[in-house]
Write an enzyme that holds these catalytic residues in place. Structure first.
Site, short mmCIF file in Angstrom:
data_model
loop_
_atom_site.label_atom_id
_atom_site.label_comp_id
_atom_site.label_asym_id
_atom_site.label_seq_id
_atom_site.Cartn_x
_atom_site.Cartn_y
_atom_site.Cartn_z
N LYS A 25 52.38 109.95 30.28
CA LYS A 25 53.76 109.64 30.67
C LYS A 25 54.03 110.10 32.12
CE LYS A 25 55.18 109.76 25.88
NZ LYS A 25 55.66 110.55 24.75
N GLN A 76 58.49 116.12 23.16
CA GLN A 76 57.27 115.54 22.60
C GLN A 76 57.09 115.97 21.14
OE1 GLN A 76 55.18 113.27 24.20
NE2 GLN A 76 54.22 113.08 22.20
N ASP A 84 64.43 108.71 24.85
CA ASP A 84 63.62 108.33 23.69
C ASP A 84 64.48 107.63 22.63
OD1 ASP A 84 60.93 108.49 23.58
OD2 ASP A 84 60.83 110.58 22.90
#
Ligand code: NAD
Length: 286
Positions: A47, A91, A114
């Site tokens: 990422k 994460q 997200d």
């Protein structure tokens, strides 16, 4: 046809890069990695490298394996208040089976790139999509690029997770597709999958979908990531399904790169929205 997710992702990245140039500053994406899970570490690295390619400034906050919920929440709070951070990503999974739901809800909704915050999930369900989960968004983006009209289309999704299956079902309904969601308790999976004009498989079971379970001319999106004998494979028997389908995404090189490209474009979306809000506030002050 092999649906080349990597090539599509490169096009989306180029678009994000132009949008960053128009913004005039590099949006900031903060990732939070708790512990030292090698797979999570690798995803975060991928990422950050993608951020570099489009001009997004990324920072990683690495918390120790034994960081408790309070520490994670404090970290999120401090990132919420930083002006140079436009997007925050926690994460997953968290170590020690720690439930991420409180942490997800603590991320400022406007920085939730997200798309897992309950408010953003609610907007999605209400048909007013804001920031949404990246994997489903990547699949919708690919279908648009393939020119597939979703109105009335028979869509079957295998997997009903909060990350993929459920938000994708909502996104498909928002586009007036006819949606069927299957999962581990579904009886006679093949009976459902054979009806699909668009089949999305996110089960995490290698080789779950075989040629005889796929309708001729279907578009098949393989979300699964499984390690089999040191090789990464999806949930779909790629070679045989390719013979009947109109298109199949490979693993790797399909849904994965699309997901990352959506994270970047949503970080730019978040930065644009925050700048608009800031400009409105400045106007009010005058
Ligand atoms: P999950 O692991 O939370 O849930 C799995 C889902 O599949 C559940 O709904 C379960 O009921 C269903 N399922 C399991 N076995 C099944 C079976 N035999 N028949 C029918 N349904 C079955 O799901 P997740 O987090 O959405 O992840 C699914 C897979 O997708 C994993 O392999 C994951 O690594 C991968 N993934 C990939 C990306 C990407 O960007 N490529 C993103 C997210 C997840």
């Amino acid at each position: 046809m092999i649906i080349d997710g990597k090539a599509m992702a490169t096009e989306v990245e180029a678009d994000s890069r132009s949008r960053v140039e128009r913004l005039g500053f590099g949006p900031g994406l903060a990732t939070i990695l708790v512990g030292d899970n090698p797979a999570s570490r690798m995803y975060v690295k991928i990422k950050h490298a993608a951020c570099d390619r489009v001009g997004i400034c990324s920072v990683n906050v690495n918390l120790p394996e034994d960081a408790d919920e309070t520490v994670i929440l404090e970290t999120i709070e401090s990132l919420n208040s930083r002006e140079d951070v436009n997007g925050i990503l926690l994460q997953l999974p968290l170590p020690g089976g720690l439930d991420p739901s409180r942490a997800m809800s603590a991320i400022a909704p406007e920085k939730d790139v997200d798309g897992f915050h309950p408010l953003n999930m609610g907007f999605l369900l209400a048909g007013a999509e804001r920031l949404v989960p990246c994997t489903p968004k990547g699949i919708i983006c690919a279908l648009e690029r393939l020119g597939v009209d979703l109105v009335g289309t028979e869509v079957v999704i295998v997997g009903h997770s909060n990350v993929v299956g459920k938000p994708l079902a909502a996104m498909m309904l928002n586009r007036n597709a006819t949606v069927q969601v299957c999962h581990v308790y579904t009886r006679d999976l093949a009976e459902h999958t054979r009806r699909a004009e668009v089949l999305v498989v996110a089960a995490g079971v290698a080789g779950l979908i075989k040629k005889n379970m796929v309708r001729e001319g279907a578009y098949v999106f393989d979300v699964g990531i499984n390690k089999v004998a040191d090789k990464v494979v999806g949930d779909v028997e790629f070679e045989s399904v390719l013979k009947v389908a109109a298109g199949v995404t490979p693993v790797p090189g399909g849904v994965g790169p699309l997901t990352v490209s959506m994270l970047l474009s949503q970080t730019v979306d978040a930065a644009e929205m925050q700048m608009e809000t800031w400009m409105e506030k400045e106007k009010e002050k005058r």
